[in-house]
Design a protein around this motif. Structure first.
Motif, PDB file in Angstrom:
ATOM      1  N   VAL A   9       6.748  -7.505  -3.509  1.00 51.94           N
ATOM      2  CA  VAL A   9       5.357  -7.217  -3.148  1.00 51.94           C
ATOM      3  C   VAL A   9       4.638  -6.818  -4.427  1.00 51.94           C
ATOM      4  N   ILE A  10       3.639  -7.609  -4.810  1.00 50.10           N
ATOM      5  CA  ILE A  10       2.871  -7.320  -6.024  1.00 50.10           C
ATOM      6  C   ILE A  10       1.543  -6.699  -5.613  1.00 50.10           C
ATOM      7  N   GLY A  11       1.330  -5.453  -6.004  1.00 45.27           N
ATOM      8  CA  GLY A  11       0.120  -4.730  -5.612  1.00 45.27           C
ATOM      9  C   GLY A  11       0.478  -3.773  -4.490  1.00 45.27           C
ATOM     10  N   LEU A  12       0.547  -2.483  -4.824  1.00 51.21           N
ATOM     11  CA  LEU A  12       0.975  -1.502  -3.828  1.00 51.21           C
ATOM     12  C   LEU A  12      -0.184  -0.627  -3.358  1.00 51.21           C
ATOM     13  N   GLY A  13      -1.277  -1.304  -2.947  1.00 47.18           N
ATOM     14  CA  GLY A  13      -2.393  -0.601  -2.300  1.00 47.18           C
ATOM     15  C   GLY A  13      -2.031  -0.416  -0.831  1.00 47.18           C
ATOM     16  N   ARG A  14      -3.028  -0.192   0.034  1.00 41.64           N
ATOM     17  CA  ARG A  14      -2.730   0.036   1.452  1.00 41.64           C
ATOM     18  C   ARG A  14      -2.056  -1.182   2.093  1.00 41.64           C
ATOM     19  N   PHE A  15      -2.579  -2.366   1.755  1.00 41.35           N
ATOM     20  CA  PHE A  15      -2.059  -3.605   2.346  1.00 41.35           C
ATOM     21  C   PHE A  15      -0.611  -3.872   1.897  1.00 41.35           C
ATOM     22  N   GLY A  16      -0.398  -3.863   0.582  1.00 45.60           N
ATOM     23  CA  GLY A  16       0.936  -4.134   0.041  1.00 45.60           C
ATOM     24  C   GLY A  16       1.935  -3.091   0.502  1.00 45.60           C
ATOM     25  N   THR A  17       1.472  -1.836   0.546  1.00 49.75           N
ATOM     26  CA  THR A  17       2.328  -0.737   0.970  1.00 49.75           C
ATOM     27  C   THR A  17       2.818  -0.924   2.401  1.00 49.75           C
ATOM     28  N   ILE A  35       0.704  -2.382 -11.430  1.00 48.80           N
ATOM     29  CA  ILE A  35       0.315  -2.087 -12.807  1.00 48.80           C
ATOM     30  C   ILE A  35       0.154  -0.571 -12.989  1.00 48.80           C
ATOM     31  N   ASP A  36      -0.051   0.110 -11.848  1.00 45.95           N
ATOM     32  CA  ASP A  36      -0.346   1.535 -11.853  1.00 45.95           C
ATOM     33  C   ASP A  36       0.950   2.345 -11.598  1.00 45.95           C
ATOM     34  N   GLU A  37       1.305   3.141 -12.596  1.00 43.94           N
ATOM     35  CA  GLU A  37       2.559   3.920 -12.543  1.00 43.94           C
ATOM     36  C   GLU A  37       2.640   4.807 -11.293  1.00 43.94           C
ATOM     37  N   GLU A  38       1.505   5.448 -10.969  1.00 40.26           N
ATOM     38  CA  GLU A  38       1.481   6.360  -9.822  1.00 40.26           C
ATOM     39  C   GLU A  38       1.789   5.632  -8.511  1.00 40.26           C
ATOM     40  N   LYS A  39       1.228   4.412  -8.380  1.00 37.91           N
ATOM     41  CA  LYS A  39       1.451   3.621  -7.155  1.00 37.91           C
ATOM     42  C   LYS A  39       2.934   3.275  -7.025  1.00 37.91           C
ATOM     43  N   VAL A  40       3.555   2.968  -8.153  1.00 35.43           N
ATOM     44  CA  VAL A  40       4.984   2.612  -8.131  1.00 35.43           C
ATOM     45  C   VAL A  40       5.814   3.837  -7.776  1.00 35.43           C
ATOM     46  N   ILE A  52       6.830  -1.084 -12.864  1.00 33.24           N
ATOM     47  CA  ILE A  52       5.446  -1.023 -13.357  1.00 33.24           C
ATOM     48  C   ILE A  52       5.259  -2.261 -14.222  1.00 33.24           C
ATOM     49  N   SER A  53       4.351  -3.130 -13.801  1.00 35.06           N
ATOM     50  CA  SER A  53       4.182  -4.361 -14.555  1.00 35.06           C
ATOM     51  C   SER A  53       2.829  -4.998 -14.254  1.00 35.06           C
ATOM     52  N   ASP A  54       2.294  -5.704 -15.232  1.00 40.59           N
ATOM     53  CA  ASP A  54       1.059  -6.456 -15.034  1.00 40.59           C
ATOM     54  C   ASP A  54       1.451  -7.886 -14.662  1.00 40.59           C
ATOM     55  N   SER A  55       1.180  -8.249 -13.421  1.00 39.94           N
ATOM     56  CA  SER A  55       1.638  -9.551 -12.919  1.00 39.94           C
ATOM     57  C   SER A  55       0.866 -10.732 -13.510  1.00 39.94           C
ATOM     58  N   THR A  56      -0.177 -10.435 -14.289  1.00 36.78           N
ATOM     59  CA  THR A  56      -0.919 -11.535 -14.914  1.00 36.78           C
ATOM     60  C   THR A  56      -0.302 -11.904 -16.271  1.00 36.78           C
ATOM     61  N   VAL A  74       1.462 -11.407  -2.728  1.00 36.64           N
ATOM     62  CA  VAL A  74       0.479 -10.943  -3.712  1.00 36.64           C
ATOM     63  C   VAL A  74      -0.590 -10.162  -2.956  1.00 36.64           C
ATOM     64  N   ALA A  75      -0.519  -8.845  -3.079  1.00 32.23           N
ATOM     65  CA  ALA A  75      -1.416  -7.977  -2.313  1.00 32.23           C
ATOM     66  C   ALA A  75      -2.502  -7.377  -3.209  1.00 32.23           C
ATOM     67  N   ILE A  76      -2.949  -8.173  -4.179  1.00 32.91           N
ATOM     68  CA  ILE A  76      -4.061  -7.741  -5.047  1.00 32.91           C
ATOM     69  C   ILE A  76      -5.320  -8.367  -4.456  1.00 32.91           C
ATOM     70  N   GLY A  77      -6.347  -7.548  -4.215  1.00 30.31           N
ATOM     71  CA  GLY A  77      -7.550  -8.101  -3.603  1.00 30.31           C
ATOM     72  C   GLY A  77      -8.766  -8.020  -4.499  1.00 30.31           C
ATOM     73  N   ASP A  78      -9.146  -6.796  -4.816  1.00 31.06           N
ATOM     74  CA  ASP A  78     -10.407  -6.572  -5.523  1.00 31.06           C
ATOM     75  C   ASP A  78     -10.500  -7.327  -6.844  1.00 31.06           C
ATOM     76  N   ASP A  79      -9.426  -7.348  -7.577  1.00 32.09           N
ATOM     77  CA  ASP A  79      -9.423  -8.056  -8.850  1.00 32.09           C
ATOM     78  C   ASP A  79      -9.028  -9.521  -8.583  1.00 32.09           C
ATOM     79  N   ILE A  80     -10.041 -10.314  -8.210  1.00 32.09           N
ATOM     80  CA  ILE A  80      -9.799 -11.710  -7.813  1.00 32.09           C
ATOM     81  C   ILE A  80      -9.126 -12.488  -8.930  1.00 32.09           C
ATOM     82  N   ALA A 100      -0.504 -14.537   0.008  1.00 29.01           N
ATOM     83  CA  ALA A 100      -1.479 -13.759  -0.759  1.00 29.01           C
ATOM     84  C   ALA A 100      -2.642 -13.315   0.107  1.00 29.01           C
ATOM     85  N   LYS A 101      -3.147 -12.145  -0.256  1.00 27.39           N
ATOM     86  CA  LYS A 101      -4.320 -11.599   0.434  1.00 27.39           C
ATOM     87  C   LYS A 101      -5.579 -12.142  -0.232  1.00 27.39           C
ATOM     88  N   ALA A 102      -6.576 -12.543   0.562  1.00 30.67           N
ATOM     89  CA  ALA A 102      -7.865 -12.975   0.001  1.00 30.67           C
ATOM     90  C   ALA A 102      -8.944 -12.041   0.528  1.00 30.67           C
TER      91      ALA A 102
HETATM   92  P1  ATP Z   1      -5.835  -2.089  -0.521  1.00 28.20           P
HETATM   93  O1  ATP Z   1      -7.102  -2.583   0.127  1.00 28.20           O
HETATM   94  O2  ATP Z   1      -4.613  -2.849  -0.132  1.00 28.20           O
HETATM   95  O3  ATP Z   1      -5.661  -0.595  -0.404  1.00 28.20           O
HETATM   96  P2  ATP Z   1      -6.769  -1.473  -3.119  1.00 28.20           P
HETATM   97  O4  ATP Z   1      -8.115  -1.123  -2.586  1.00 28.20           O
HETATM   98  O5  ATP Z   1      -5.873  -0.348  -3.580  1.00 28.20           O
HETATM   99  O6  ATP Z   1      -5.991  -2.377  -2.058  1.00 28.20           O
HETATM  100  P3  ATP Z   1      -6.674  -3.862  -4.757  1.00 28.20           P
HETATM  101  O7  ATP Z   1      -7.586  -4.238  -5.834  1.00 28.20           O
HETATM  102  O8  ATP Z   1      -6.578  -4.775  -3.604  1.00 28.20           O
HETATM  103  O9  ATP Z   1      -7.030  -2.384  -4.362  1.00 28.20           O
HETATM  104  O10 ATP Z   1      -5.258  -3.690  -5.496  1.00 28.20           O
HETATM  105  C1  ATP Z   1      -4.077  -3.487  -4.814  1.00 28.20           C
HETATM  106  C2  ATP Z   1      -3.052  -3.012  -5.834  1.00 28.20           C
HETATM  107  O11 ATP Z   1      -2.814  -4.026  -6.800  1.00 28.20           O
HETATM  108  C3  ATP Z   1      -3.470  -1.752  -6.597  1.00 28.20           C
HETATM  109  O12 ATP Z   1      -2.483  -0.759  -6.422  1.00 28.20           O
HETATM  110  C4  ATP Z   1      -3.535  -2.213  -8.059  1.00 28.20           C
HETATM  111  O13 ATP Z   1      -3.091  -1.221  -8.968  1.00 28.20           O
HETATM  112  C5  ATP Z   1      -2.614  -3.425  -8.064  1.00 28.20           C
HETATM  113  N1  ATP Z   1      -2.912  -4.383  -9.123  1.00 28.20           N
HETATM  114  C6  ATP Z   1      -4.132  -4.818  -9.510  1.00 28.20           C
HETATM  115  N2  ATP Z   1      -4.015  -5.672 -10.546  1.00 28.20           N
HETATM  116  C7  ATP Z   1      -2.678  -5.800 -10.812  1.00 28.20           C
HETATM  117  C8  ATP Z   1      -1.914  -6.540 -11.762  1.00 28.20           C
HETATM  118  N3  ATP Z   1      -2.498  -7.335 -12.659  1.00 28.20           N
HETATM  119  N4  ATP Z   1      -0.570  -6.418 -11.760  1.00 28.20           N
HETATM  120  C9  ATP Z   1       0.039  -5.604 -10.844  1.00 28.20           C
HETATM  121  N5  ATP Z   1      -0.628  -4.885  -9.931  1.00 28.20           N
HETATM  122  C10 ATP Z   1      -1.966  -4.969  -9.893  1.00 28.20           C
END
Ligand code: ATP
Length: 142
Positions: A9-17, A35-40, A52-56, A74-80, A100-102
């Motif tokens: 699961v890449i991206g540990l926000g609410r959805f990924g979590t 990418i965020d240490e605290e989320k991990v 902790i890694s940048d998937s890009t 891929v649960a990254i949303g805001d950063d399209i 992937a989440k859109a």
């Molecule tokens: P949600 O709506 O699921 O709570 P969110 O509002 O926390 O999501 P999003 O932008 O969807 O925000 O990002 C979800 C997670 O993806 C965040 O925890 C963010 O740190 C992580 N993330 C964003 N960019 C990257 C990246 N390049 N590599 C790895 N993780 C990333």
């Protein structure tokens, strides 16, 4: 119990979590990446491994050895841009199944063009589920 599979699961926000937590509860192997240490750190209670890694970053992604995983979410949303780039790299790595989440129609169309196997629109899909639930003959009137 379902056959044990490997999920990332890449991206540990609410959805990924919620995806990671549920899969882990069901006894599946889950690699959580953010990418965020605290989320991990927060996720360590419900993932098999957290990284902790940048998937890009192509190098970072290929070093995770996820090519043998059954499914990558891929649960990254805001950063399209990050979401699209990540999906493209995963596709190039030959991942079997990418989900992937859109966050919108355009985002979803790009993911579809890349070849993402399943695109989830959380708000839209949840809204439809609620409506279907209300329309179900087993639902009592409120
Ligand atoms: P949600 O709506 O699921 O709570 P969110 O509002 O926390 O999501 P999003 O932008 O969807 O925000 O990002 C979800 C997670 O993806 C965040 O925890 C963010 O740190 C992580 N993330 C964003 N960019 C990257 C990246 N390049 N590599 C790895 N993780 C990333």
């Amino acid at each position: 119990m379902a056959i044990k599979k490997q999920y990332a699961v890449i991206g540990l926000g609410r959805f990924g979590t919620s995806i990671a937590r549920r899969l882990h509860e069901a006894g599946q192997e889950v690699l959580g990446i953010d990418i965020d240490e605290e989320k991990v750190e927060d996720a360590l209670a419900y993932v098999t491994e957290g990284v902790i890694s940048d998937s890009t970053e192509e190098k970072a992604l290929s070093s995770l050895d996820i090519t043998n995983f059954d499914c990558v979410i891929v649960a990254i949303g805001d950063d399209i841009q990050a979401s699209i780039l990540t999906c493209m790299l995963l596709k190039n790595l030959g991942i079997q199944k990418i989900i992937a989440k859109a966050i919108g129609k355009r985002h979803g169309q790009v993911l579809e063009a890349i070849g993402v196997d399943l695109i989830i629109y959380p708000e839209r899909d949840m809204g439809e589920r609620v409506a279907n639930h209300l329309l179900s003959p087993n639902t009592l009137d409120y």
